[in-house]
Design an enzyme around this catalytic site. Structure first.
Site, PDB file in Angstrom:
ATOM      1  N   ALA A  65       0.266  -1.434   0.150  1.00  9.80           N
ATOM      2  CA  ALA A  65       0.198   0.053   0.040  1.00  9.80           C
ATOM      3  C   ALA A  65       0.500   1.013   0.673  1.00  9.80           C
ATOM      4  CB  ALA A  65      -1.052   0.112   1.036  1.00  9.80           C
ATOM      5  N   LYS A 111       1.899  -5.487   3.145  1.00  8.02           N
ATOM      6  CA  LYS A 111       2.430  -3.757   3.895  1.00  8.02           C
ATOM      7  C   LYS A 111       2.704  -2.764   3.583  1.00  8.02           C
ATOM      8  CE  LYS A 111       6.492  -2.475   1.657  1.00  8.02           C
ATOM      9  NZ  LYS A 111       7.845  -0.626   2.462  1.00  8.02           N
ATOM     10  N   PRO A 112       2.410  -1.963   4.695  1.00  7.74           N
ATOM     11  CA  PRO A 112       1.979   0.032   4.666  1.00  7.74           C
ATOM     12  C   PRO A 112       3.486   0.562   3.801  1.00  7.74           C
ATOM     13  CG  PRO A 112       2.075  -1.128   6.317  1.00  7.74           C
ATOM     14  CD  PRO A 112       2.746  -2.414   5.709  1.00  7.74           C
ATOM     15  N   GLU A 154      -1.514  -0.443  -9.840  1.00  5.10           N
ATOM     16  CA  GLU A 154      -2.133   0.886  -9.628  1.00  5.10           C
ATOM     17  C   GLU A 154      -0.755   1.475  -9.622  1.00  5.10           C
ATOM     18  OE1 GLU A 154      -3.528   4.190  -8.911  1.00  5.10           O
ATOM     19  OE2 GLU A 154      -4.620   4.107  -7.546  1.00  5.10           O
ATOM     20  N   CYS A 176      -3.710  10.230  -7.220  1.00  6.98           N
ATOM     21  CA  CYS A 176      -2.923   9.452  -8.279  1.00  6.98           C
ATOM     22  C   CYS A 176      -4.414  10.395  -9.511  1.00  6.98           C
ATOM     23  CB  CYS A 176      -2.520   8.212  -8.382  1.00  6.98           C
ATOM     24  SG  CYS A 176      -1.974   7.057  -7.555  1.00  6.98           S
ATOM     25  N   GLU A 230       4.571  13.508 -13.320  1.00  9.03           N
ATOM     26  CA  GLU A 230       4.246  13.333 -12.022  1.00  9.03           C
ATOM     27  C   GLU A 230       3.869  13.944 -10.881  1.00  9.03           C
ATOM     28  OE1 GLU A 230       0.510  10.700  -9.898  1.00  9.03           O
ATOM     29  OE2 GLU A 230       2.301  10.020 -10.155  1.00  9.03           O
TER      30      GLU A 230
END
Length: 479
Positions: free
Chosen positions: A152, A178-179, A251, A285, A381
């Site tokens: 994440a 896993k954060p 993602e 995003c 980005e």
């Protein structure tokens, strides 16, 4: 007097544990820039333990009925709702997000999304049972894929954890999550909440850095690797997973075009776009950060947007008047500052363009005009509270520029012309197209992109399907 740091721990097979070798990472509150906790820097031994636990728990969890899994997820949703204030406090301290907005904009959709997937668990079925060859009946089974390794991001630690574990558990998979190394606090608290409800080993949390994530993806146990993160990280995950042909769900980044035509209600568009661009410090995003405006209204639109930016506040989590808090970490502040420092001579900063204060990682709401399609800040980005504006001459040029980036996650079109809106929504090469709005998400609709924004869907029945596999069973009618 020295304040003792909070100690976060991994959650493996129903128990909270330090990293096997004792290594830790300092966790910083981005609103203050100060260390307030430590988190495990997990290594191979920790990953092995979590994967073994998830693998051992999988057969029993797979064989539970959909109704049983639904009950577990509904209990988790209720528990998260009951522990909302604890989660909000953990998330706000770890990310610097405004407390009020976290309460209203994150907890309700998270709970709703878990309940949606609880319902989806009851829809786990094949599509066909019939005779397609004489004397033989075919059945299609839809099954869980197995153990899922999930990574994440730091921009929405709580919500992205939900997007990962809810469909996976609903489908009958077990999870090792896993954060981000900068934002593990709320995920560890979720482990406490979920651990009191789900059987041990079904949901595991391993904290650590990119090497920890790499060890998870390369581990032989998981059947699927899912990540929300940067394009760079996604490419690495796909390459690692390819070695033993794991399923991959990606993602990744975005560079959402916001195409504003001359018939748009400028005041309403500016109000909505500024919020969709600056919310969560632009660390989204799908953020409305790349605006293309028809040349006939360009100057008026830019002037109004600059005023909206000037009126937008950033500040401490407990300030009820702020729209967003700090950037997530010092590296992210450097990245955003670098984009502005490197602007070409033809660009003009209409508002903001500087750090706010000298404590924490706050950055002013920023609007930049006069940009060209090949400028760095258009193509890459920023992931910060920076909205760029370009002027286009006609629909064809708007479409060319909108599609002219490597990302393809989300987009929006602003016009009163229905035919034009339909043409644009068909031609825009993005996983989502909003019309006269930008950024609303609902559990029932899919979220995911094309090109370098990745593949696979979050949310919706499509996201649920990604965590299942299809098996054909054919049986002879002769006995």
């Amino acid at each position: 007097m020295t304040t003792e740091l909070r100690r976060l721990r991994n959650y493996i097979n129903g128990e909270f544990k330090d990293a096997a070798d004792g290594r830790t990472i300092d966790i910083v509150n981005p609103a203050t820039g100060e260390v307030y906790a430590t988190s495990p820097l997990s290594g191979q031994a920790d990953v092995d333990a979590a994967m073994d636990a998830a693998a051992a728990a999988f057969p029993a969890w797979r064989d539970t009925t959909p109704a049983e899994r639904q009950k577990v997820l509904l209990k988790i949703a209720d528990a998260i709702e009951e522990r909302a204030e604890d989660l909000i406090a953990a998330e706000s301290e770890n990310t610097g997000k405004p407390i009020g907005l976290t309460r209203t904009e994150e907890i309700p959709p998270m709970v709703d999304q878990i309940r949606f997937f609880a319902g989806a668990a009851r829809m786990l079925e094949g599509r066909s049972a019939g005779e397609y060859m004489e004397g033989l009946t075919s059945i299609v089974r839809r099954e869980p894929v197995g153990v899922c390794a999930q990574v994440a991001p730091w921009n929405y630690p709580m919500m992205m954890a939900v997007w990962k574990f809810a469909p996976a558990l609903a489908a009958g998979n077990t999870v090792v999550l896993k954060p981000s190394d900068t934002t593990p606090a709320s995920t560890v608290l979720m482990a406490e909440i979920i651990g009191a409800i789900a059987p041990k080993g079904v949901f595991n949390v391993v904290c650590g850095d990119r090497d920890t994530g790499r060890a998870m993806v390369e581990h032989p146990v998981p059947a699927m690797a899912s990540i929300t993160g940067s394009v760079r990280a996604g490419i690495q995950v796909a390459a690692s997973a390819a070695k033993d042909v794991k399923r991959v769900h990606l993602e990744l980044g975005g560079k959402a075009p916001v195409v504003v035509f001359e018939d748009t209600d400028i005041d309403k568009a500016v109000e909505d776009i500024s919020v969709a661009g600056f919310f969560n410090a632009g660390q989204d995003c799908t953020a409305a950060t790349r605006v293309l405006v028809h040349e006939s209204i360009h100057d008026e639109f830019v002037s109004a947007l600059a005023k909206a930016a000037a009126a937008t506040k950033t500040g401490a989590p407990d300030d009820e008047d702020v729209l967003y808090g700090p950037l997530n970490n010092a590296n992210q502040l450097d990245q955003v500052t670098g984009f502005i420092d490197r602007l070409p001579a033809h660009a003009k900063v209409e508002a903001g363009g500087q750090r706010v204060g000298d404590k924490g990682y706050f950055y002013a709401p920023t609007v930049v005009s006069g940009l060209k399609q090949d400028d760095e800040i258009i193509q890459n980005e920023v992931f910060g509270p920076v909205i760029t504006v370009q002027s286009f001459s006609d629909e064809a040029q708007a479409l060319e520029w909108a599609n002219g980036v490597e990302y393809a996650l989300a987009s929006s079109v602003w016009t009163k012309d229905h035919g034009r809106a339909m043409r644009m929504s068909k031609a825009l090469d993005f996983g989502c197209v909003w019309i006269n709005t930008h950024i609303p998400l609902v559990a029932e609709m899919p979220h995911g992109g094309f090109k370098k924004s990745g593949y696979g869907k979050d949310l919706s029945a499509y996201g649920f399907d990604d965590y299942t596999r299809i098996k054909h069973v054919m049986t002879s009618l002769d006995g």
